[in-house]
Design a protein around this motif. Structure first.
Motif, PDB file in Angstrom:
ATOM      1  N   HIS A 167       0.829  -1.213   0.000  1.00  0.00           N
ATOM      2  CA  HIS A 167       0.000   0.000   0.000  1.00  0.00           C
ATOM      3  C   HIS A 167       0.861   1.259   0.000  1.00  0.00           C
ATOM      4  N   LEU A 168       1.901   1.263   0.811  1.00  0.00           N
ATOM      5  CA  LEU A 168       2.769   2.431   0.916  1.00  0.00           C
ATOM      6  C   LEU A 168       3.487   2.711  -0.409  1.00  0.00           C
ATOM      7  N   VAL A 169       4.070   1.691  -1.001  1.00  0.00           N
ATOM      8  CA  VAL A 169       4.779   1.857  -2.275  1.00  0.00           C
ATOM      9  C   VAL A 169       3.806   2.307  -3.364  1.00  0.00           C
ATOM     10  N   LEU A 170       2.631   1.683  -3.429  1.00  0.00           N
ATOM     11  CA  LEU A 170       1.664   2.064  -4.454  1.00  0.00           C
ATOM     12  C   LEU A 170       1.120   3.463  -4.212  1.00  0.00           C
ATOM     13  N   GLY A 171       1.076   3.895  -2.951  1.00  0.00           N
ATOM     14  CA  GLY A 171       0.694   5.275  -2.654  1.00  0.00           C
ATOM     15  C   GLY A 171       1.675   6.250  -3.269  1.00  0.00           C
ATOM     16  N   TYR A 172       2.968   5.942  -3.148  1.00  0.00           N
ATOM     17  CA  TYR A 172       3.992   6.792  -3.774  1.00  0.00           C
ATOM     18  C   TYR A 172       3.886   6.739  -5.299  1.00  0.00           C
ATOM     19  N   VAL A 173       3.708   5.555  -5.852  1.00  0.00           N
ATOM     20  CA  VAL A 173       3.625   5.423  -7.310  1.00  0.00           C
ATOM     21  C   VAL A 173       2.429   6.209  -7.850  1.00  0.00           C
ATOM     22  N   ALA A 174       1.266   6.039  -7.238  1.00  0.00           N
ATOM     23  CA  ALA A 174       0.066   6.734  -7.710  1.00  0.00           C
ATOM     24  C   ALA A 174       0.226   8.248  -7.610  1.00  0.00           C
ATOM     25  N   TRP A 175       0.765   8.733  -6.487  1.00  0.00           N
ATOM     26  CA  TRP A 175       0.947  10.178  -6.340  1.00  0.00           C
ATOM     27  C   TRP A 175       2.016  10.717  -7.286  1.00  0.00           C
TER      28      TRP A 175
END
Length: 174
Positions: free
Chosen positions: A10-18
């Motif tokens: 979730h954390l990594v995908l949060g960075y990727v999406a942002w």
């Protein structure tokens, strides 16, 4: 999937999406603004960090959430939010505006880095359920905050656009 892996995903995908959103929409918008307007927009986002006090609100997070993490995260966010609001309030007084811009970005980035460190020390990724209703903060909101702090420092450290244009115009005229 183990809790730790789910949280880290979730954390990594949060960075990727942002970062994708930032590259497509936010960066072009901010970089087209003058310095004051760009920092004002970033300060507006960070002025909502008072919400971080929720980490110490009983019933929202688990009472087992380590106080070493929760207390620092709550008050670090609160301090950053207040400093961002002070920057916004002093935008017409440049001698105060710029120190508040620097202050909220330094305090805010230190807060996030220390929060990451304390979360790792307390093994919070393996116990992400302790965040309760605040789970979305570290995986959705924090990546945007970190990205905008880095952007703010970039804007603070790059040469003024007007000065750069003047030098370029002078070189062209020669």
């Amino acid at each position: 999937m183990p809790t730790e892996m789910l949280f880290q995903t979730h954390l990594v995908l949060g960075y990727v999406a942002w970062l994708l959103c930032f590259a497509a929409y936010i960066w072009p918008w901010l970089s087209a603004m003058d310095r004051v307007a760009a920092h004002r927009a970033i300060a507006t986002l960070h002025s909502f960090r008072f919400f971080g006090l929720v980490f110490i609100l009983p019933g929202v997070v688990s009472p087992d959430l380590p106080a070493s993490f929760a207390t620092f995260a709550a008050y670090g966010d609160f301090a950053t939010g207040v400093l961002a609001m002070l920057a916004l309030l002093t935008v017409r007084i440049r001698q105060l505006f710029w120190p508040f811009v620097v202050a909220f970005n330094v305090v805010g980035m230190v807060d996030l880095i220390v929060d990451y460190y304390q979360a790792i020390q307390a093994d919070l990724p393996a116990h992400a359920g302790l965040f309760g209703a605040t789970y979305a903060i570290p995986v959705i909101y924090v990546p945007l905050l970190m990205i905008t702090h880095i952007t703010a420092f970039y804007f603070l450290l790059r040469p003024h656009q007007n000065a750069t244009r003047a030098v370029a115009n002078e070189a062209t005229a020669s």
